[in-house]
Design an enzyme around this catalytic site. Sequence first.
Site, PDB file in Angstrom:
ATOM      1  N   ASP A 126       0.858  -1.173   0.000  1.00 47.09           N
ATOM      2  CA  ASP A 126       0.000   0.000   0.000  1.00 47.09           C
ATOM      3  C   ASP A 126       0.900   1.232   0.000  1.00 47.09           C
ATOM      4  OD1 ASP A 126      -2.497   1.536   0.472  1.00 47.09           O
ATOM      5  OD2 ASP A 126      -1.533   1.931   2.402  1.00 47.09           O
ATOM      6  N   THR A 185       1.251   4.076   4.221  1.00 53.08           N
ATOM      7  CA  THR A 185       2.169   2.976   4.499  1.00 53.08           C
ATOM      8  C   THR A 185       3.588   3.345   4.087  1.00 53.08           C
ATOM      9  OG1 THR A 185       0.395   1.350   4.208  1.00 53.08           O
ATOM     10  CG2 THR A 185       2.663   0.535   4.076  1.00 53.08           C
ATOM     11  N   ARG A 217      -7.850  13.129   5.839  1.00 47.61           N
ATOM     12  CA  ARG A 217      -7.532  11.746   5.476  1.00 47.61           C
ATOM     13  C   ARG A 217      -8.716  10.811   5.737  1.00 47.61           C
ATOM     14  NH1 ARG A 217      -5.271   7.700   2.543  1.00 47.61           N
ATOM     15  NH2 ARG A 217      -4.433   6.038   3.843  1.00 47.61           N
ATOM     16  N   SER A 247      -2.097   0.463  -5.064  1.00 47.71           N
ATOM     17  CA  SER A 247      -2.671   1.682  -4.499  1.00 47.71           C
ATOM     18  C   SER A 247      -4.017   2.054  -5.078  1.00 47.71           C
ATOM     19  CB  SER A 247      -1.697   2.843  -4.750  1.00 47.71           C
ATOM     20  OG  SER A 247      -2.192   4.052  -4.246  1.00 47.71           O
ATOM     21  N   ASN A 248      -4.778   2.810  -4.278  1.00 47.04           N
ATOM     22  CA  ASN A 248      -5.987   3.466  -4.768  1.00 47.04           C
ATOM     23  C   ASN A 248      -5.659   4.602  -5.726  1.00 47.04           C
ATOM     24  OD1 ASN A 248      -7.976   1.978  -3.405  1.00 47.04           O
ATOM     25  ND2 ASN A 248      -7.954   3.318  -1.614  1.00 47.04           N
ATOM     26  N   LYS A 293      -9.954  -0.170  -2.861  1.00 39.66           N
ATOM     27  CA  LYS A 293      -9.872  -1.124  -1.772  1.00 39.66           C
ATOM     28  C   LYS A 293     -10.952  -0.783  -0.734  1.00 39.66           C
ATOM     29  CE  LYS A 293      -4.781  -1.135  -2.055  1.00 39.66           C
ATOM     30  NZ  LYS A 293      -3.576  -0.782  -1.276  1.00 39.66           N
ATOM     31  N   SER A 297       0.600  -3.091   4.673  1.00 41.06           N
ATOM     32  CA  SER A 297      -0.195  -1.870   4.806  1.00 41.06           C
ATOM     33  C   SER A 297      -0.280  -1.421   6.257  1.00 41.06           C
ATOM     34  CB  SER A 297      -1.613  -2.106   4.271  1.00 41.06           C
ATOM     35  OG  SER A 297      -2.396  -0.922   4.382  1.00 41.06           O
ATOM     36  N   ASN A 338      -2.931   0.374   6.961  1.00 38.77           N
ATOM     37  CA  ASN A 338      -4.369   0.591   7.038  1.00 38.77           C
ATOM     38  C   ASN A 338      -5.087  -0.716   7.366  1.00 38.77           C
ATOM     39  OD1 ASN A 338      -4.422   3.438   6.130  1.00 38.77           O
ATOM     40  ND2 ASN A 338      -3.610   2.582   4.233  1.00 38.77           N
ATOM     41  N   PHE A 364      -8.159  -1.619   7.339  1.00 43.44           N
ATOM     42  CA  PHE A 364      -9.183  -2.032   6.376  1.00 43.44           C
ATOM     43  C   PHE A 364      -8.576  -2.743   5.180  1.00 43.44           C
ATOM     44  CE2 PHE A 364      -7.982   1.992   4.379  1.00 43.44           C
ATOM     45  CZ  PHE A 364      -8.069   1.692   3.035  1.00 43.44           C
ATOM     46  N   ASP A 365      -7.382  -2.326   4.786  1.00 43.79           N
ATOM     47  CA  ASP A 365      -6.693  -2.917   3.645  1.00 43.79           C
ATOM     48  C   ASP A 365      -6.152  -4.304   4.013  1.00 43.79           C
ATOM     49  OD1 ASP A 365      -5.595  -3.092   1.107  1.00 43.79           O
ATOM     50  OD2 ASP A 365      -3.996  -1.646   1.480  1.00 43.79           O
TER      51      ASP A 365
END
Length: 223
Positions: A8, A12, A39, A116-117, A149, A173, A175, A177-178
């Site tokens: 990520d 990250t 964010r 990545s997003n 994601k 990551s 994150n 959630f990821d």
Amino acid sequence: MTVTLAFDVYGTLIDTQGLVTMLRGMVGDKAAEFSRTWRERQLEYTFRRALMQNYVPFSACTAQALDHTCALYKTPLGPDQRTALLDAYRTLPAFSDVADGLALLRAAGFRLYAFSNGTAEAVRTLLDAAGVADLFLDIVSTDDLRSFKPNPAVYSHFLRMAGATGAETWLVSSNPFDVIGALSAGWRAAWVKRSPDALFDPWGIPPTATVPDLRHLAAAIAG
């Protein structure tokens, strides 16, 4: 078996709180809280748009989240200030461990990808600015599927693009959630817990490994 690492990027490798000093000159003492809210709203917008299948690029989510945060904190920005912030977001700083950590992992024989997003172009700009772009085999963006994601489809897309399988692939990551998204898709996943105060979601889906920074990752995977 060669292990593939999917990193990520935002939060990250790249510090999404890296504009606090710049924000302080615009919104004063609210800067740190403003940055965190920006964010959080950015991610919320990606989640909602993925569920609605009403896609816009990650940069649009970032800009809309900035506008919302300005309204929330009653801190309107001038057009030049807004443009300056969004331009600076394209070259956010990397965390201090990233260059050394990635170089160690590359030397150890891992296959490194950015995942990545952000669009591939935006991610390339960030990685070039951080001086680490050449350490990656490629960039895989959720923009290819016009989603974000943790849509399960984007994790499958990564495996196709990287020529890998979930059993031999780790998401890396900061994150939660990821991390949970990747685990739910059949991957392994390392949570980079960059702050001792960071919390992981209590869903009963723990990360395969937890590390404080990238320099500890190889040992965690091996162990």
